[in-house]
Design an enzyme around this catalytic site. Structure first.
Site, short mmCIF file in Angstrom:
data_model
loop_
_atom_site.label_atom_id
_atom_site.label_comp_id
_atom_site.label_asym_id
_atom_site.label_seq_id
_atom_site.Cartn_x
_atom_site.Cartn_y
_atom_site.Cartn_z
N SER A 149 0.83 -1.20 0.00
CA SER A 149 0.00 0.00 0.00
C SER A 149 0.86 1.25 0.00
O SER A 149 1.99 1.25 0.51
CB SER A 149 -0.88 -0.01 1.25
OG SER A 149 -1.45 1.24 1.50
N TYR A 191 -2.68 -0.26 10.33
CA TYR A 191 -2.85 -0.96 9.05
C TYR A 191 -1.60 -0.78 8.19
O TYR A 191 -1.04 -1.74 7.66
CB TYR A 191 -4.09 -0.42 8.32
CG TYR A 191 -4.10 -0.70 6.84
CD1 TYR A 191 -4.39 -1.97 6.35
CD2 TYR A 191 -3.81 0.32 5.93
CE1 TYR A 191 -4.39 -2.22 4.99
CE2 TYR A 191 -3.81 0.07 4.57
CZ TYR A 191 -4.10 -1.20 4.10
OH TYR A 191 -4.09 -1.44 2.75
N LYS A 234 1.65 -3.42 6.71
CA LYS A 234 2.17 -3.50 5.34
C LYS A 234 3.69 -3.32 5.34
O LYS A 234 4.42 -4.05 4.64
CB LYS A 234 1.52 -2.43 4.45
CG LYS A 234 0.02 -2.60 4.25
CD LYS A 234 -0.33 -3.86 3.49
CE LYS A 234 -1.80 -3.92 3.14
NZ LYS A 234 -2.19 -5.21 2.50
#
Length: 338
Positions: free
Chosen positions: A125, A150, A154
């Site tokens: 991402s 989040y 990643k």
């Protein structure tokens, strides 16, 4: 037909990629625990392609069950989409995000090692770039601390992948850093189908467009941008899906570890998206300005030259195409995929 394991293959991006894989002659095998997806998606994939992929409803952290899947198939590569993905929720539930996203990736890598599956494409991402200090964002830039848990998951999975390739140079890992996928399949059978209140802009706009919600709340209009609202690099989900096929072709060259941005190379503000949606559909989208949202950065868009040059891939579909496809999907599926 080369068998490809697709984790999270019933989700928004995963399902569109499964369709594209089938259209390019691959044989996808889907693993999804359906925590953020629906089994009905499988029938819709078959309706679009005429092919029904093998499907296993399991959590990839369940080592024994995932072991059985690897035993039954001979995978050329793994496309790893599965994971929790809501930025705001990750701020509220950090432990759940670390446990699910890191646990799933480690479980998968262990089984890939055991079964000698040496090709991995990971859904990373743009969040790994943190709060940008220069633009466009390039793959050569240093990863920064993410603005939310989040994003941190990643970053951690990227690092784990890099360390694994260093230790096992015969492996090939491609990290695809997505920017902001929007739109839906032109058939209106597949699209973004969030459970509960949408976290992403386009599904929320679409629910307002069909009268399911009264209005859109824009999170802040006091950012240092031309119209005060956040700017993001929005690309059609089908362009993103085609990026995965391009990455699979690249993996056949045995590239080791590579990183690619998948975006359009330019940004659009929240208000520009609303205007594009209105132009595409002929509808008026009522909105009001609310406070800023935790974890949002003002501006984020991709440098895409590396993907163009090495993957021979670029986003082709317009913002208007994506808005119209998103609207048509929502209109056909007012209460989501059933």
């Amino acid at each position: 037909m080369k068998e490809v394991l697709v984790t999270g293959g019933l989700g928004f991006i995963g399902s569109e990629t499964v369709v594209t894989l089938i259209e390019h002659g691959y044989h996808p095998v889907i693993v999804d625990d359906c925590s953020n997806a629906k089994e009905a998606v499988l029938e819709r994939i078959e309706t679009i392609t005429g092919f029904k992929p093998s499907f296993y409803k399991i959590d990839i952290r369940d080592h024994q069950k995932l072991h059985e899947v690897f035993k039954e198939h001979s995978f050329f590569a793994v496309l790893h989409f599965a994971g929790f993905k809501a930025v705001g929720e990750s701020v509220q539930k950090p432990l759940e995000y670390y446990e699910n996203n890191l646990g799933g990736a480690l479980s998968l890598l262990r089984l890939m090692k055991e079964f000698m599956v040496k090709n991995l494409i990971f859904s990373s991402s743009a969040t790994v770039y943190g709060n940008p200090t220069e633009l466009p964002l390039l793959e050569t830039m240093e990863r920064k601390e993410a603005t939310n848990p989040y994003g941190e998951t990643k970053i951690m999975i990227e690092r784990i992948s890099e360390d694994y390739v260093k230790a096992n140079p015969e492996w090939n890992v491609i990290l695809l850093r997505y920017f902001n996928p929007i739109g839906a399949h032109p058939s209106s059978l597949l699209g973004e189908d969030p459970q509960g209140i949408p976290n992403n802009l386009l599904p929320y706009v679409s629910q307002v467009a069909i009268g399911k919600r009264d209005h859109l709340t824009v999170f802040g209009n006091d950012y240092d941008t031309p119209d005060g609202t956040c700017i993001r690099d929005y690309l059609h989900v089908l362009d993103l899906a085609e990026g995965h096929v391009a990455a699979l072709k690249k993996i056949e060259e045995k590239p080791g570890l590579e990183i690619y941005n998948l975006g359009t190379g330019h940004g659009s503000s929240v208000l520009e998206i609303i205007r594009a949606y209105e132009e595409a559909t002929g509808l008026k989208i009522p909105y009001e300005i609310g406070p800023r949202r935790a974890g949002d950065v003002p501006v984020c868009y991709a440098g895409v030259e590396k993907a163009k040059k090495e993957l021979h891939w670029e986003a082709k579909r317009s913002l208007k195409d994506a808005c119209l496809d998103a609207y048509n999907f929502q209109k056909r599926n007012p209460d989501g995929i059933k």
